[in-house]
Scaffold this motif. Structure first.
Motif, mmCIF file in Angstrom:
data_model
loop_
_atom_site.group_PDB
_atom_site.id
_atom_site.type_symbol
_atom_site.label_atom_id
_atom_site.label_comp_id
_atom_site.label_asym_id
_atom_site.label_seq_id
_atom_site.Cartn_x
_atom_site.Cartn_y
_atom_site.Cartn_z
ATOM 1 N N GLU A 252 -2.909 9.932 -4.424
ATOM 2 C CA GLU A 252 -3.438 8.895 -5.300
ATOM 3 C C GLU A 252 -2.990 9.064 -6.747
ATOM 4 O OE1 GLU A 252 -7.740 6.809 -6.289
ATOM 5 O OE2 GLU A 252 -7.543 8.249 -4.646
ATOM 6 N N ALA B 294 -1.603 1.024 -5.149
ATOM 7 C CA ALA B 294 -2.890 1.534 -4.654
ATOM 8 C C ALA B 294 -2.755 1.949 -3.197
ATOM 9 C CB ALA B 294 -3.962 0.468 -4.805
ATOM 10 N N PRO B 295 -3.425 3.024 -2.804
ATOM 11 C CA PRO B 295 -3.331 3.483 -1.412
ATOM 12 C C PRO B 295 -4.010 2.512 -0.462
ATOM 13 C CG PRO B 295 -4.972 4.746 -2.608
ATOM 14 C CD PRO B 295 -4.287 3.896 -3.629
ATOM 15 N N ALA C 276 0.851 -1.196 0.000
ATOM 16 C CA ALA C 276 0.000 0.000 0.000
ATOM 17 C C ALA C 276 0.883 1.241 0.000
ATOM 18 C CB ALA C 276 -0.922 -0.009 1.219
ATOM 19 N N ALA D 161 -6.163 3.134 1.750
ATOM 20 C CA ALA D 161 -7.598 3.399 1.903
ATOM 21 C C ALA D 161 -8.440 2.591 0.926
ATOM 22 C CB ALA D 161 -7.862 4.882 1.723
ATOM 23 N N SER D 162 -7.883 2.307 -0.242
ATOM 24 C CA SER D 162 -8.625 1.531 -1.241
ATOM 25 C C SER D 162 -8.252 0.047 -1.218
ATOM 26 C CB SER D 162 -8.383 2.107 -2.640
ATOM 27 O OG SER D 162 -6.997 2.024 -2.977
ATOM 28 N N GLY D 163 -7.513 -0.367 -0.190
ATOM 29 C CA GLY D 163 -7.174 -1.787 -0.069
ATOM 30 C C GLY D 163 -5.791 -2.160 -0.514
ATOM 31 N N THR E 146 -2.423 -2.785 -3.105
ATOM 32 C CA THR E 146 -2.230 -3.686 -4.244
ATOM 33 C C THR E 146 -1.947 -5.091 -3.713
ATOM 34 O OG1 THR E 146 -1.317 -1.886 -5.594
ATOM 35 C CG2 THR E 146 -0.848 -4.161 -6.293
#
Length: 363
Positions: free
Chosen positions: A100, A106-107, A95, A109-111, A113
């Protein structure tokens, strides 16, 4: 009168010839052959073994010892440190904390990578921006630190989490005398020896007939499975091998018993009475109760063998037989009664006489 006397003489001569022929065959080991030595032969002085007549004053060395107490402790599984091996499958979460629009991954907050990767046969792991890295023998924390180190300068502040989702390094192999041999994962938690054997369906034989060998790569330990059930359980290290095989817990029954042969001991500390019961007991038609023997090899290469003698005519002998412990590789031998041995000689002679009468030899 002369003719009658001559006939009688011829008859006696024929009978004697037939008897001698039968006895000659008997002497060659045919009609009177037995399953082993005669009682008198065993009891005669012999320098090759010690003959012990079992009674109240001699039985003590051949009795069972004090039973070991059953342990009350419980083996609590504790997680062991997993070292990665070729074939392991890892789930890697990376993460990025950068804004962004400029983030490589991917950050959080969005789960983040999520990547799944397998360690190849050379022990190498391959990840984007990290490249191929040698990870065999490393812990999961060491892999996480390696990923953060390799991504330094590529992204600002990266968060990583590595999880083992398909393990060979943490699994345990169970093989041999079990119902469902195979490799069992420790992903759900560490395994004890009992856990692993139970997952393999349990042993295919009675517990006292099973030996358990545990190999870890650095040492090997062996147990009897009955001892494991009694509380001598243990935690298995990751990548251990557990092999169950038949313990040599057998004895031989010979002579005038109902079911002679090579038999499994019915249990730990099997008594002579239990062993005789497991082979159907003495054969009443021909057994000599005064000639029940146990042949036992000596301890060590130069140990003198021992022969135990029990007179089952003595009512106290039933109690002695309950106390004598049969050891693996013992031989239980019951001699034939003297009258039975004599009948084996007489019976062929009588049969020969009847055969002669039938064929007209005495007419």
């Amino acid at each position: 009168m002369i003719n009658s006397l001559a006939k009688k003489t011829v008859l006696n001569a024929k009978l004697a010839a037939l008897a001698l022929a039968v006895l000659g065959l008997a002497g060659c080991g045919g009609a009177v052959s037995g399953a082993g030595p005669y009682k008198g032969s065993i009891e005669s002085k012999n320098e090759t073994y010690n003959l012990v007549d079992i009674n109240a004053s001699t039985i003590t060395p051949y009795m069972a010892g004090v039973p070991r107490p059953v342990l009350t402790n419980i083996t609590k599984p504790r997680s062991a440190e997993v070292r990665l091996a070729p074939g392991d499958t890892l789930s890697v979460l990376i993460a990025d904390t950068a804004p962004e629009g400029s983030a490589v991954f991917a950050p959080l907050a969005s789960g983040g990578t999520q990547l799944n990767t397998r360690i190849d046969t050379e022990g190498m792991l391959s990840l984007p921006y990290v490249g191929r890295q040698f990870v065999a023998g490393m812990t999961l924390n060491q892999v996480e630190n390696m990923i953060r180190r390799e991504l330094k300068g590529i992204t600002t502040d990266v968060q990583t989490h590595v999880e083992l989702v398909g393990d060979l390094s943490g699994s345990v192999l169970v093989a041999g005398a079990v119902k469902k041999p195979g490799r069992f994962s420790t992903l759900q938690g560490p395994l004890t020896l009992l856990d692993a054997v139970n997952q393999a369906g349990g042993p295919v034989m009675e517990p006292h007939l099973v030996n358990v060998t545990v190999r870890t790569g650095t040492e090997s330990q062996q147990f009897n499975y009955e001892d494991v059930l009694a509380g001598n359980n243990m935690i298995l290290r990751p990548n251990s091998e557990v092999v169950l095989d038949r313990a040599r817990q057998r004895f031989v029954a010979m002579g005038a018993v109902s079911e002679p042969g090579l038999k499994d001991l019915p249990g730990q500390n099997t008594s002579l009475l239990d062993a005789l019961g497991s082979v159907g007991g003495l054969r009443e038609a021909n057994a000599n109760p005064e000639g029940v023997f146990v042949f036992r090899m000596g301890s060590g290469p130069k140990g003198k063998p021992t022969v135990l003698r029990l007179n089952m005519r003595d009512p106290a002998a039933l109690f002695y037989a309950r106390q004598i412990v049969i050891k693996p590789d013992d031989t239980i031998y019951v001699t034939n009664a003297a009258v039975y041995e004599w009948q084996k000689v007489i019976s062929p002679i009588v049969q020969t006489m009847l055969l002669g009468r039938t064929t007209g030899i005495y007419n």
